[in-house]
Write an enzyme that holds these catalytic residues in place. Sequence first.
Site, short mmCIF file in Angstrom:
data_model
loop_
_atom_site.label_atom_id
_atom_site.label_comp_id
_atom_site.label_asym_id
_atom_site.label_seq_id
_atom_site.Cartn_x
_atom_site.Cartn_y
_atom_site.Cartn_z
N GLN A 190 50.72 94.93 -41.67
CA GLN A 190 50.28 93.62 -41.20
C GLN A 190 50.72 92.51 -42.17
OE1 GLN A 190 46.13 95.38 -39.58
NE2 GLN A 190 46.24 93.17 -39.45
N GLU B 63 39.90 86.71 -33.19
CA GLU B 63 38.74 87.47 -33.63
C GLU B 63 37.43 87.00 -33.05
OE1 GLU B 63 39.08 86.64 -37.62
OE2 GLU B 63 40.72 88.03 -37.83
N ARG C 281 39.14 93.13 -36.87
CA ARG C 281 39.18 92.00 -35.95
C ARG C 281 38.18 90.91 -36.36
NH1 ARG C 281 41.15 92.53 -29.88
NH2 ARG C 281 41.64 90.35 -29.59
N CYS C 282 38.24 90.59 -37.62
CA CYS C 282 37.37 89.51 -38.10
C CYS C 282 37.97 88.94 -39.36
CB CYS C 282 35.96 90.01 -38.33
SG CYS C 282 35.54 90.44 -40.01
#
Length: 805
Positions: free
Chosen positions: A236, A759, A383-384
Amino acid sequence: MKDLPDTEERKAGLKGLGCSRKRVEDARFTQGKGNYVDDIKMAGMLHGDFVRSPYAHARVKSINAEAALALPGVIAVLTAKDLEPLGLHWMPTLAGDKQMVLADGKVLFQGQEVAFVVATDRYIAADAVDLVEVDYEDLPVVVDPFKAQDPDAPVLREDLEGVTEGAHGPRRHHNHIFTWEAGDEAGANAAIDGAEVVAEETIYYHRTHPCPLETCGCVASMDKVNGKLTLYGTFQAPHVVRTVASLLSGIDEHNIRVVSPDIGGGFGNKVGVYPGYVCSIVATIVTGKPVKWVEDRMENLMATAFARDYWMTGRIGATKDGRITGLHAHVTADHGAFDACADPTKFPAGFFHICTGSYDIPAAYCAVDGIYTNKAPGGVAYRCSFRVTEAAYFIERMIEVLAIKLGMDAAELRAKNFIRKEQFPYTSALGWEYDSGDYHTAWDKALKAVGYEALRKEQAERVEAFKRGETRKLLGIGLTHFTEIVGAGPVKNCDILGMGMFDSCEIRIHPTGSAIARLGTISQGQGHATTFAQILASEIGISADKITVEEGDTDTAPYGLGTYGSRSTPVAGAATAMAGRKIRAKAQMIAAYLLEVHDDDLEWDIDRFVVKGAPERFKTMAEIAYASYNQAIPGVEPGLEAVSYYDPPNMTYPFGAYICVMEIDVDTGEHEIRQFYALDDCGTRINPMIIEGQVHGGLTEALAIAMGQEIAYDDIGNVKTGTLMDFFLPTAWETPHYTTDHTETPSPHHPIGAKGVGESPNVGGVPAFSNAVHDAFRAFGLTQTHMPHDHWRIWKTARDLGLHG
Ligand code: CDP
């Protein structure tokens, strides 16, 4: 005069901001033409596989690889002893701790990497793994972060003996990592102690896992002739991986090329550096052959980055009529065996101190204690944005708990305490400067959309019917108003391993008026190739269809910090707009020369510069691009290129109002989601269709986390949920219908006013689902129960409340 297409037509042709442009990536994904790491095949490529520990805590007395090495096709079996002379048996983590690459004398969690087998074939490697004999002596295991702090708890990190300072402050126990705090404790305590009403609760956000469909992996290839290492992988943050790989291996950074090909979902799982990468690099350097390592599903769930595992104790004070006066939060954070959290250096608990949420709370304090246990390392932002999910869950549960204590409607309590529109930019008691928001408008819209008052009436009637024995189903109304903080970050506040968290975009306009833009980010399914072209289209007047967006190759892309924490749009999206503006500034000079007017006599009109007051005299961007390469223009360099490195002045603060209406069967514990309404405000919307897709995906991951997904351990550290038979991954079958909506409050500091969105649905979705479960039982005395709310736990809650008769 030329035949001018009308304004609307030209604008539509650009497919710029606000256009629900179809995703350009999908042609290859839907036709099986994606190029993922496991699709990479190179001549003579070898395959690696790990011997992993079956124990959660054990001494490694000996490793015998003789039988494995005797298997035809096995090239090598690496252990910590082999890596030690290279200084690679341990590696630094993103959190300033260090982590064993291969077991160095002991293992600290089940599934830990013990030895790395390299073979000519993936199956031979797997067979050889079974032949490696490891003699373990098991040690006492601690999986509970509270028990880990007992005076006589086993020492987990013997390597830290005598180390009194952690990366973020003094250690006060052999299993303690750090204490970190924000806010004014005395002020918060005084406000709460003097409050008319005080609510107190401990809320557990359980351990879970991002579980992308594609697991983590890499292919390392050392070209010994040219001295160049190429590393393909599910990264990522490819540039950060290159820098870390250079620091670890001693290979000059210009001789390392890191490529992230297509990535099948990341969700934070692919931010960190894993032993598999280090071992593959060592193996390719030693053998001179490319080495592939791709973990399987069980390895992914057991050993790579977990998320959450936060025990959060809150105290909240309020006046009798519901005005919040103070908040105190303490977190016991279970970090597992190594502190491998992926947070900006200054913030070991990420952005947890956004835990005052959407509310104007005058006094607040939070403290976080990081603790070692015998569990896998990680602590990633699933996802935050760096522990924002935990913070949002904490405050949205605390609001519900306070509403119960006050005997007040939770929607009204929220509205009473929202930061008001005119208070923005708003500085919270914990130090954040919220850029913009209009919470009351969003909230009113949401309540109206679901028919809130009627729902409450129906719920009350349902309770009465239940008491009369006419139904066994209860109705829960799960409310959430969340505020996210995304776009890390200003370099002055945010770095990872010392690298400031800016991002970048480089644009080249080709002579015939098409373009390529390269960014420091990397899409894992978010559709950057579609949306970043749209930002540029609106900035430079070239249709998005004529702009290629490329990410993920460190040899070609400008340095960037990568994609996680919904930072791509706030940071790289801003860099894209700024680079586009540089292109336009140069284009204006070229147009002025071509039209023989002064720069200031021109104005921008969608895709061209027009002479003010003479609309028939203009130069389109395509004409300007051609001229820039084919004409000598005095005082202007040939070509049309620009690069922008963008250091955002602040984060962006998207927000949303979510309402979940859920039926709960008291006898079976089953739930049915009758309605889910999600209103998101992410500022300027680039691509509404992609936003909707992001919201759907994030909500489904939130559903998973709230209603069943968990990485659970038994008392001796065995992972009980290490396969997809046990780890809940929702399919279309479990996924409810979502109604999406929006308001649009632009960010005042972002060049196009956009905030992140990827997110938000996960951050806001988890408390919405969980609050619905809690709310269904509110009339029967439930204040707090822990997630995940699987059928068994819901059934047990009903039983504990005496609802089974
Ligand atoms: O960093 P990441 O790409 O995961 O998250 P993001 O910046 O929130 O963007 C997710 C996707 O939604 C990207 O394709 C964005 O360009 C798009 N998006 C949008 O269309 N409008 C916004 N205001 C925010 C994001």
